[in-house]
Design a protein around this motif. Structure first.
Motif, PDB file in Angstrom:
ATOM      1  N   THR A  17      -3.481   3.420   7.113  1.00  0.00           N
ATOM      2  CA  THR A  17      -3.854   3.482   5.688  1.00  0.00           C
ATOM      3  C   THR A  17      -5.203   2.843   5.399  1.00  0.00           C
TER       4      THR A  17
ATOM      5  N   LEU B 150       0.306  11.847   6.470  1.00  0.00           N
ATOM      6  CA  LEU B 150       0.289  10.479   6.998  1.00  0.00           C
ATOM      7  C   LEU B 150       1.622  10.188   7.706  1.00  0.00           C
TER       8      LEU B 150
ATOM      9  N   GLU C 107       0.787  -1.231   0.000  1.00  0.00           N
ATOM     10  CA  GLU C 107       0.000   0.000   0.000  1.00  0.00           C
ATOM     11  C   GLU C 107       0.821   1.286   0.000  1.00  0.00           C
ATOM     12  N   ILE C 108       1.968   1.288   0.667  1.00  0.00           N
ATOM     13  CA  ILE C 108       2.544   2.571   1.060  1.00  0.00           C
ATOM     14  C   ILE C 108       3.418   3.238   0.004  1.00  0.00           C
TER      15      ILE C 108
ATOM     16  N   VAL D 105      -3.141   7.619  -0.386  1.00  0.00           N
ATOM     17  CA  VAL D 105      -2.035   7.220   0.495  1.00  0.00           C
ATOM     18  C   VAL D 105      -0.742   7.877   0.021  1.00  0.00           C
TER      19      VAL D 105
END
Length: 468
Positions: free
Chosen positions: A451, A468, A388-389, A459
Protein backbone atom coordinates in the motif's frame (compact mmCIF):
# COMPACT_ATOMS: atom_id res chain seq x y z
CA UNK A 1 12.93 15.90 -16.02
CA UNK A 2 9.78 18.01 -16.33
CA UNK A 3 7.09 18.12 -13.65
CA UNK A 4 3.41 18.91 -13.87
CA UNK A 5 2.15 21.98 -12.06
CA UNK A 6 0.80 19.87 -9.22
CA UNK A 7 4.04 17.93 -8.86
CA UNK A 8 6.07 21.12 -8.86
CA UNK A 9 3.86 22.60 -6.16
CA UNK A 10 4.30 19.50 -4.03
CA UNK A 11 8.07 19.55 -4.46
CA UNK A 12 8.20 23.23 -3.54
CA UNK A 13 6.02 22.72 -0.50
CA UNK A 14 7.96 19.64 0.62
CA UNK A 15 11.05 21.78 0.85
CA UNK A 16 9.29 24.55 2.71
CA UNK A 17 8.94 23.40 6.27
CA UNK A 18 7.92 26.90 7.36
CA UNK A 19 4.74 27.00 5.24
CA UNK A 20 1.69 27.54 7.49
CA UNK A 21 -0.04 24.33 6.38
CA UNK A 22 3.14 22.33 7.02
CA UNK A 23 3.43 23.75 10.53
CA UNK A 24 -0.28 23.07 11.12
CA UNK A 25 0.11 19.44 10.02
CA UNK A 26 3.14 19.06 12.26
CA UNK A 27 1.24 20.45 15.25
CA UNK A 28 -1.70 18.13 14.53
CA UNK A 29 0.61 15.10 14.53
CA UNK A 30 2.33 16.22 17.74
CA UNK A 31 -0.91 16.77 19.65
CA UNK A 32 -2.66 13.60 18.46
CA UNK A 33 0.34 11.42 19.27
CA UNK A 34 0.12 12.35 22.95
CA UNK A 35 -2.47 9.56 22.82
CA UNK A 36 0.34 7.22 21.76
CA UNK A 37 2.59 8.55 24.51
CA UNK A 38 -0.09 7.73 27.09
CA UNK A 39 -0.59 4.29 25.50
CA UNK A 40 3.13 3.59 25.96
CA UNK A 41 3.52 5.04 29.45
CA UNK A 42 0.43 3.38 30.91
CA UNK A 43 1.40 -0.05 29.55
CA UNK A 44 5.09 0.28 30.47
CA UNK A 45 4.89 1.85 33.93
CA UNK A 46 3.73 -1.37 35.61
CA UNK A 47 7.10 -2.95 34.71
CA UNK A 48 8.82 -1.05 37.53
CA UNK A 49 5.84 -0.12 39.71
CA UNK A 50 4.72 -3.69 40.35
CA UNK A 51 7.28 -4.52 43.07
CA UNK A 52 6.49 -1.55 45.35
CA UNK A 53 2.77 -1.92 44.53
CA UNK A 54 2.85 -5.56 45.64
CA UNK A 55 4.28 -4.59 49.05
CA UNK A 56 2.12 -1.49 49.63
CA UNK A 57 -1.22 -3.07 48.69
CA UNK A 58 -0.42 -6.60 49.84
CA UNK A 59 -1.03 -8.11 46.41
CA UNK A 60 -1.21 -11.88 46.06
CA UNK A 61 -0.22 -13.69 42.89
CA UNK A 62 -3.86 -13.62 41.75
CA UNK A 63 -4.54 -9.95 42.52
CA UNK A 64 -1.19 -8.97 41.00
CA UNK A 65 -2.05 -10.77 37.78
CA UNK A 66 -5.46 -9.11 37.73
CA UNK A 67 -4.04 -5.62 38.35
CA UNK A 68 -1.59 -6.04 35.45
CA UNK A 69 -3.85 -7.76 32.93
CA UNK A 70 -7.10 -5.87 33.51
CA UNK A 71 -5.72 -2.88 31.60
CA UNK A 72 -5.15 -5.13 28.61
CA UNK A 73 -8.67 -6.54 28.61
CA UNK A 74 -10.03 -3.03 29.09
CA UNK A 75 -7.98 -2.03 26.05
CA UNK A 76 -9.57 -4.83 24.00
CA UNK A 77 -13.04 -3.50 24.81
CA UNK A 78 -11.84 0.08 24.34
CA UNK A 79 -10.60 -0.76 20.86
CA UNK A 80 -14.03 -2.04 19.84
CA UNK A 81 -15.93 0.80 21.51
CA UNK A 82 -13.44 3.42 20.38
CA UNK A 83 -13.65 2.25 16.78
CA UNK A 84 -17.44 2.39 16.85
CA UNK A 85 -17.51 5.83 18.47
CA UNK A 86 -14.90 7.25 16.08
CA UNK A 87 -17.15 6.32 13.15
CA UNK A 88 -20.23 7.73 14.91
CA UNK A 89 -18.99 11.02 16.40
CA UNK A 90 -15.72 11.60 14.57
CA UNK A 91 -12.07 10.90 15.24
CA UNK A 92 -11.25 14.25 16.92
CA UNK A 93 -14.19 14.24 19.32
CA UNK A 94 -13.50 10.64 20.29
CA UNK A 95 -9.87 11.50 21.14
CA UNK A 96 -11.16 14.35 23.33
CA UNK A 97 -13.39 11.95 25.28
CA UNK A 98 -10.51 9.49 25.59
CA UNK A 99 -8.27 12.19 27.08
CA UNK A 100 -10.83 12.62 29.88
CA UNK A 101 -10.73 8.86 30.52
CA UNK A 102 -6.92 9.02 30.66
CA UNK A 103 -7.06 11.74 33.31
CA UNK A 104 -9.73 9.95 35.36
CA UNK A 105 -7.99 6.57 35.17
CA UNK A 106 -4.54 7.96 36.00
CA UNK A 107 -5.62 9.95 39.06
CA UNK A 108 -7.88 7.14 40.30
CA UNK A 109 -5.18 4.46 39.97
CA UNK A 110 -2.53 6.63 41.65
CA UNK A 111 -4.84 7.29 44.63
CA UNK A 112 -6.21 3.74 44.92
CA UNK A 113 -6.43 2.54 48.58
CA UNK A 114 -6.63 -1.18 47.67
CA UNK A 115 -6.29 -3.58 44.76
CA UNK A 116 -10.01 -3.47 43.94
CA UNK A 117 -10.00 0.29 43.31
CA UNK A 118 -6.66 0.02 41.53
CA UNK A 119 -8.09 -2.63 39.18
CA UNK A 120 -11.19 -0.53 38.48
CA UNK A 121 -9.19 2.52 37.43
CA UNK A 122 -6.65 0.46 35.46
CA UNK A 123 -9.63 -0.96 33.58
CA UNK A 124 -10.74 2.62 32.81
CA UNK A 125 -7.19 3.37 31.67
CA UNK A 126 -7.41 0.28 29.47
CA UNK A 127 -10.56 1.61 27.80
CA UNK A 128 -8.67 4.83 27.02
CA UNK A 129 -5.56 3.00 25.79
CA UNK A 130 -7.60 0.73 23.51
CA UNK A 131 -9.66 3.60 22.15
CA UNK A 132 -6.51 5.63 21.44
CA UNK A 133 -4.79 2.65 19.79
CA UNK A 134 -7.66 2.52 17.28
CA UNK A 135 -8.53 6.19 16.79
CA UNK A 136 -5.21 8.05 16.73
CA UNK A 137 -3.63 6.11 13.79
CA UNK A 138 -6.81 6.55 11.74
CA UNK A 139 -6.99 10.27 12.51
CA UNK A 140 -3.37 10.67 11.41
CA UNK A 141 -3.80 8.52 8.28
CA UNK A 142 -6.89 10.48 7.18
CA UNK A 143 -5.21 13.85 7.71
CA UNK A 144 -1.78 12.98 6.24
CA UNK A 145 -0.80 13.43 2.56
CA UNK A 146 -0.48 10.06 0.81
CA UNK A 147 3.26 10.44 0.16
CA UNK A 148 3.99 11.16 3.84
CA UNK A 149 1.37 8.90 5.43
CA UNK A 150 3.75 6.14 6.45
CA UNK A 151 6.12 8.45 8.30
CA UNK A 152 3.41 10.55 9.94
CA UNK A 153 1.32 7.62 11.16
CA UNK A 154 4.45 5.88 12.42
CA UNK A 155 5.15 8.87 14.67
CA UNK A 156 2.35 7.54 16.85
CA UNK A 157 4.31 4.32 17.30
CA UNK A 158 7.38 6.48 18.07
CA UNK A 159 5.41 8.15 20.84
CA UNK A 160 4.18 4.77 22.15
CA UNK A 161 7.77 3.58 22.33
CA UNK A 162 8.94 6.87 23.85
CA UNK A 163 6.17 6.55 26.45
CA UNK A 164 7.41 3.08 27.42
CA UNK A 165 11.00 4.30 27.50
CA UNK A 166 9.98 7.27 29.65
CA UNK A 167 8.20 4.89 32.03
CA UNK A 168 11.32 2.74 32.39
CA UNK A 169 13.58 5.75 33.04
CA UNK A 170 11.15 7.48 35.41
CA UNK A 171 10.59 4.22 37.30
CA UNK A 172 14.33 3.75 37.75
CA UNK A 173 14.85 7.36 38.90
CA UNK A 174 11.93 7.40 41.32
CA UNK A 175 12.78 3.96 42.70
CA UNK A 176 16.40 4.88 43.36
CA UNK A 177 15.44 8.20 45.01
CA UNK A 178 12.28 7.28 46.95
CA UNK A 179 12.40 3.49 46.85
CA UNK A 180 12.04 3.21 50.62
CA UNK A 181 8.70 5.04 50.55
CA UNK A 182 5.80 2.53 50.57
CA UNK A 183 3.75 4.57 48.08
CA UNK A 184 6.56 5.16 45.58
CA UNK A 185 4.53 3.43 42.85
CA UNK A 186 1.89 6.17 43.10
CA UNK A 187 4.43 8.77 41.94
CA UNK A 188 5.28 6.56 38.97
CA UNK A 189 1.63 6.34 37.91
CA UNK A 190 0.46 9.91 38.48
CA UNK A 191 3.04 11.49 36.15
CA UNK A 192 0.90 10.32 33.20
CA UNK A 193 -1.72 12.95 34.05
CA UNK A 194 0.47 15.66 32.48
CA UNK A 195 0.40 14.34 28.88
CA UNK A 196 -3.29 13.48 29.36
CA UNK A 197 -4.05 17.14 30.11
CA UNK A 198 -1.87 18.19 27.14
CA UNK A 199 -3.89 15.86 24.88
CA UNK A 200 -7.19 17.31 26.09
CA UNK A 201 -6.16 20.95 25.68
CA UNK A 202 -4.37 20.34 22.38
CA UNK A 203 -7.20 18.44 20.69
CA UNK A 204 -9.61 21.30 21.48
CA UNK A 205 -7.67 23.29 18.84
CA UNK A 206 -7.27 20.53 16.24
CA UNK A 207 -9.59 20.05 13.22
CA UNK A 208 -11.78 17.02 12.51
CA UNK A 209 -10.65 14.43 9.97
CA UNK A 210 -11.45 15.76 6.46
CA UNK A 211 -12.29 12.25 5.28
CA UNK A 212 -14.75 11.70 8.13
CA UNK A 213 -16.37 15.04 7.29
CA UNK A 214 -16.72 14.02 3.65
CA UNK A 215 -18.12 10.64 4.63
CA UNK A 216 -20.87 12.47 6.55
CA UNK A 217 -21.62 14.78 3.62
CA UNK A 218 -19.89 17.86 5.08
CA UNK A 219 -17.72 18.56 2.03
CA UNK A 220 -17.36 22.31 2.57
CA UNK A 221 -16.02 21.76 6.08
CA UNK A 222 -13.67 19.08 4.73
CA UNK A 223 -12.27 21.61 2.23
CA UNK A 224 -11.64 24.13 5.01
CA UNK A 225 -9.72 21.52 6.98
CA UNK A 226 -7.70 20.53 3.91
CA UNK A 227 -6.80 24.16 3.26
CA UNK A 228 -5.33 24.35 6.75
CA UNK A 229 -3.06 21.30 6.31
CA UNK A 230 -2.34 21.32 2.54
CA UNK A 231 -1.21 23.83 -0.05
CA UNK A 232 -4.11 25.48 -1.92
CA UNK A 233 -3.62 23.31 -5.01
CA UNK A 234 -3.29 20.08 -3.06
CA UNK A 235 -6.38 20.91 -1.01
CA UNK A 236 -8.53 21.41 -4.11
CA UNK A 237 -7.20 18.25 -5.77
CA UNK A 238 -7.78 16.10 -2.68
CA UNK A 239 -11.19 17.67 -2.07
CA UNK A 240 -12.21 16.74 -5.62
CA UNK A 241 -11.31 13.11 -4.86
CA UNK A 242 -13.25 13.22 -1.58
CA UNK A 243 -16.32 14.71 -3.29
CA UNK A 244 -16.81 11.37 -5.00
CA UNK A 245 -17.60 9.81 -1.62
CA UNK A 246 -21.30 9.47 -0.89
CA UNK A 247 -22.48 10.24 2.68
CA UNK A 248 -22.72 7.34 5.10
CA UNK A 249 -26.07 5.60 5.50
CA UNK A 250 -27.36 2.40 7.17
CA UNK A 251 -26.78 0.40 3.99
CA UNK A 252 -23.03 0.82 4.50
CA UNK A 253 -23.23 -2.04 7.00
CA UNK A 254 -23.72 -4.33 4.00
CA UNK A 255 -20.01 -3.83 3.37
CA UNK A 256 -19.33 -6.39 6.11
CA UNK A 257 -20.82 -9.09 3.85
CA UNK A 258 -18.57 -8.26 0.91
CA UNK A 259 -15.89 -10.93 0.28
CA UNK A 260 -13.14 -8.33 -0.18
CA UNK A 261 -13.98 -6.73 3.19
CA UNK A 262 -13.94 -10.11 4.92
CA UNK A 263 -10.53 -10.67 3.34
CA UNK A 264 -9.33 -7.39 4.85
CA UNK A 265 -10.63 -8.38 8.28
CA UNK A 266 -8.73 -11.67 8.05
CA UNK A 267 -5.56 -9.80 7.07
CA UNK A 268 -5.99 -7.24 9.87
CA UNK A 269 -6.75 -9.81 12.57
CA UNK A 270 -3.84 -11.95 11.40
CA UNK A 271 -1.42 -9.02 11.48
CA UNK A 272 -2.53 -7.99 14.97
CA UNK A 273 -2.16 -11.49 16.40
CA UNK A 274 1.20 -12.09 14.69
CA UNK A 275 2.55 -8.78 16.01
CA UNK A 276 1.69 -9.68 19.61
CA UNK A 277 2.63 -13.37 19.66
CA UNK A 278 6.21 -12.64 18.64
CA UNK A 279 6.64 -11.72 22.31
CA UNK A 280 7.30 -7.98 22.22
CA UNK A 281 5.00 -7.10 25.10
CA UNK A 282 6.25 -10.02 27.19
CA UNK A 283 9.57 -8.16 27.11
CA UNK A 284 8.02 -4.72 27.66
CA UNK A 285 5.85 -5.88 30.60
CA UNK A 286 8.13 -8.47 32.20
CA UNK A 287 11.56 -7.28 31.05
CA UNK A 288 12.82 -6.72 34.59
CA UNK A 289 11.75 -10.21 35.71
CA UNK A 290 13.17 -11.74 32.51
CA UNK A 291 16.55 -10.15 33.18
CA UNK A 292 16.51 -11.43 36.76
CA UNK A 293 15.82 -14.94 35.42
CA UNK A 294 18.80 -14.48 33.07
CA UNK A 295 21.08 -13.79 36.04
CA UNK A 296 20.89 -10.10 37.03
CA UNK A 297 20.16 -9.00 40.58
CA UNK A 298 16.86 -7.19 41.23
CA UNK A 299 18.50 -3.76 41.43
CA UNK A 300 20.63 -4.34 38.33
CA UNK A 301 17.66 -5.71 36.37
CA UNK A 302 15.50 -2.59 36.76
CA UNK A 303 18.41 -0.47 35.49
CA UNK A 304 19.39 -2.91 32.72
CA UNK A 305 15.78 -2.97 31.56
CA UNK A 306 16.28 0.62 30.37
CA UNK A 307 18.29 -0.88 27.50
CA UNK A 308 15.07 -2.37 26.13
CA UNK A 309 13.57 1.11 26.15
CA UNK A 310 16.64 2.53 24.39
CA UNK A 311 16.54 -0.26 21.78
CA UNK A 312 12.82 0.31 21.27
CA UNK A 313 13.31 4.05 20.76
CA UNK A 314 16.28 3.52 18.43
CA UNK A 315 14.33 0.94 16.42
CA UNK A 316 11.32 3.14 15.82
CA UNK A 317 13.60 6.08 14.95
CA UNK A 318 15.33 3.91 12.34
CA UNK A 319 11.94 2.73 11.09
CA UNK A 320 10.83 6.32 10.54
CA UNK A 321 13.82 6.88 8.25
CA UNK A 322 12.89 4.01 5.93
CA UNK A 323 9.09 3.85 6.27
CA UNK A 324 8.38 5.95 3.17
CA UNK A 325 11.31 4.50 1.19
CA UNK A 326 10.82 0.72 1.54
CA UNK A 327 7.75 -1.26 0.55
CA UNK A 328 5.57 -2.34 3.45
CA UNK A 329 5.63 -6.06 2.51
CA UNK A 330 9.42 -6.29 2.27
CA UNK A 331 9.93 -4.50 5.57
CA UNK A 332 7.46 -6.85 7.27
CA UNK A 333 9.10 -9.92 5.77
CA UNK A 334 12.57 -8.74 6.75
CA UNK A 335 11.36 -7.91 10.26
CA UNK A 336 9.71 -11.26 10.95
CA UNK A 337 12.69 -13.12 9.49
CA UNK A 338 15.24 -11.33 11.69
CA UNK A 339 12.97 -11.72 14.73
CA UNK A 340 12.88 -15.50 14.22
CA UNK A 341 16.70 -15.61 14.04
CA UNK A 342 17.14 -13.50 17.19
CA UNK A 343 14.65 -15.61 19.14
CA UNK A 344 16.61 -18.73 18.23
CA UNK A 345 19.83 -17.04 19.40
CA UNK A 346 18.23 -16.03 22.72
CA UNK A 347 17.07 -19.61 23.21
CA UNK A 348 20.50 -21.04 22.42
CA UNK A 349 22.26 -18.58 24.76
CA UNK A 350 19.85 -19.31 27.61
CA UNK A 351 20.14 -23.08 27.21
CA UNK A 352 23.76 -23.72 26.35
CA UNK A 353 25.87 -20.85 27.65
CA UNK A 354 27.61 -21.63 30.96
CA UNK A 355 26.31 -19.72 33.99
CA UNK A 356 29.05 -17.09 34.07
CA UNK A 357 28.86 -13.31 34.62
CA UNK A 358 28.76 -12.91 30.83
CA UNK A 359 25.57 -14.90 30.22
CA UNK A 360 22.99 -12.34 31.42
CA UNK A 361 24.66 -9.62 29.31
CA UNK A 362 24.49 -11.82 26.18
CA UNK A 363 20.80 -12.60 26.79
CA UNK A 364 20.11 -8.91 27.47
CA UNK A 365 21.86 -7.83 24.27
CA UNK A 366 20.01 -10.37 22.09
CA UNK A 367 16.65 -9.43 23.63
CA UNK A 368 17.45 -5.74 23.01
CA UNK A 369 18.30 -6.65 19.40
CA UNK A 370 14.87 -8.26 19.04
CA UNK A 371 13.22 -5.15 20.47
CA UNK A 372 15.16 -2.95 18.01
CA UNK A 373 14.12 -5.00 14.97
CA UNK A 374 10.53 -5.33 16.15
CA UNK A 375 10.07 -1.62 16.72
CA UNK A 376 11.84 -0.72 13.48
CA UNK A 377 9.63 -2.88 11.29
CA UNK A 378 6.75 -5.08 12.45
CA UNK A 379 5.56 -2.92 15.35
CA UNK A 380 4.80 0.32 13.48
CA UNK A 381 3.92 -1.35 10.17
CA UNK A 382 1.03 -3.34 11.64
CA UNK A 383 -0.54 -0.17 13.09
CA UNK A 384 0.04 1.64 9.79
CA UNK A 385 -1.52 -1.09 7.66
CA UNK A 386 -4.54 -1.36 9.95
CA UNK A 387 -5.09 2.39 9.48
CA UNK A 388 -4.76 2.10 5.68
CA UNK A 389 -6.55 -0.96 4.40
CA UNK A 390 -10.20 -0.59 5.44
CA UNK A 391 -12.93 1.26 3.52
CA UNK A 392 -13.71 4.71 4.91
CA UNK A 393 -17.34 3.99 5.84
CA UNK A 394 -16.35 1.29 8.35
CA UNK A 395 -12.68 2.12 8.84
CA UNK A 396 -12.64 2.86 12.57
CA UNK A 397 -14.89 0.01 13.62
CA UNK A 398 -13.14 -2.49 11.31
CA UNK A 399 -9.79 -1.44 12.77
CA UNK A 400 -11.38 -1.73 16.22
CA UNK A 401 -12.26 -5.38 15.51
CA UNK A 402 -8.68 -6.12 14.49
CA UNK A 403 -7.20 -4.22 17.43
CA UNK A 404 -9.59 -6.11 19.73
CA UNK A 405 -8.00 -9.34 18.45
CA UNK A 406 -4.55 -7.78 18.93
CA UNK A 407 -5.29 -6.86 22.56
CA UNK A 408 -6.79 -10.29 23.29
CA UNK A 409 -3.60 -11.88 21.95
CA UNK A 410 -1.65 -9.43 24.13
CA UNK A 411 -3.68 -10.49 27.17
CA UNK A 412 -3.17 -14.18 26.46
CA UNK A 413 0.57 -13.62 26.16
CA UNK A 414 0.63 -11.59 29.38
CA UNK A 415 -1.04 -14.46 31.23
CA UNK A 416 1.01 -17.19 29.57
CA UNK A 417 4.54 -15.75 29.65
CA UNK A 418 5.39 -16.12 33.38
CA UNK A 419 4.20 -19.76 33.61
CA UNK A 420 5.91 -20.55 30.29
CA UNK A 421 9.24 -19.25 31.54
CA UNK A 422 8.71 -20.93 34.93
CA UNK A 423 7.76 -24.28 33.36
CA UNK A 424 9.93 -24.41 30.25
CA UNK A 425 12.69 -21.88 30.88
CA UNK A 426 13.80 -18.90 28.81
CA UNK A 427 15.30 -21.02 26.00
CA UNK A 428 12.28 -23.14 24.98
CA UNK A 429 9.96 -20.14 25.42
CA UNK A 430 11.96 -18.13 22.87
CA UNK A 431 12.11 -21.14 20.52
CA UNK A 432 8.31 -21.07 20.60
CA UNK A 433 8.36 -17.35 19.77
CA UNK A 434 10.71 -18.12 16.85
CA UNK A 435 8.25 -20.67 15.44
CA UNK A 436 5.46 -18.09 15.67
CA UNK A 437 7.61 -15.50 13.86
CA UNK A 438 8.25 -18.01 11.08
CA UNK A 439 4.50 -18.63 10.75
CA UNK A 440 3.96 -14.86 10.62
CA UNK A 441 6.51 -14.58 7.80
CA UNK A 442 4.54 -17.14 5.76
CA UNK A 443 1.27 -15.30 6.47
CA UNK A 444 2.68 -11.96 5.29
CA UNK A 445 4.14 -13.55 2.15
CA UNK A 446 0.81 -15.11 1.19
CA UNK A 447 -1.76 -12.56 2.36
CA UNK A 448 -0.51 -8.99 2.87
CA UNK A 449 -0.66 -6.55 -0.10
CA UNK A 450 1.47 -3.46 -0.79
CA UNK A 451 0.00 0.00 0.00
CA UNK A 452 2.99 2.35 0.05
CA UNK A 453 2.48 5.68 -1.74
CA UNK A 454 -1.17 4.97 -2.63
CA UNK A 455 -3.99 7.26 -1.50
CA UNK A 456 -6.52 5.76 0.91
CA UNK A 457 -9.22 6.05 -1.73
CA UNK A 458 -7.11 4.15 -4.27
CA UNK A 459 -6.26 1.51 -1.66
CA UNK A 460 -9.98 0.96 -1.12
CA UNK A 461 -10.64 0.81 -4.87
CA UNK A 462 -7.76 -1.67 -5.32
CA UNK A 463 -9.16 -4.07 -2.72
CA UNK A 464 -12.67 -3.68 -4.10
CA UNK A 465 -11.66 -4.62 -7.67
CA UNK A 466 -9.06 -7.21 -6.61
CA UNK A 467 -5.99 -5.42 -7.97
CA UNK A 468 -4.39 -5.33 -4.50
Amino acid sequence: MRHSGTESARIAVAGNGSAPHVRRMGLLVLVATFGGLLFGYDTGVVNGALGPMRIDLGLTAMTEGLAVSILIFGAALGALGGGYMADRIGRRRNILYLSVLFILGTVGAACAPDWQVLSLFRFILGLAVGGASTTVPIYLAECAPAAQRGGLVTRNELMIVFGQFAAFVINALIYNIWGAHPGVWRYMLVIAVLPAIALLLGMLRMPPSPRWLSATGRHDEALEVLRSIRSAEEALEEHHELRSLRPSNPQDQALWREPWVRRLIRIGVGLGICQQLTGINAVMYYGTQLLQDAGFSAGAAIIANILNGVASLAGISAGLLVMNRVNRRWLLLGGFGLIAVLHVLVGLAALWMPDTALKPFVVMSLVAGFVFIMQGSVGPLVWLLLAEIFPLKIRSFAMGVCVFALWVANGMLTFAFPPLVAGLGIGPTFFLFAAIALGAWIFVWRAVPETRGVSLEKVEAGFRDGSL
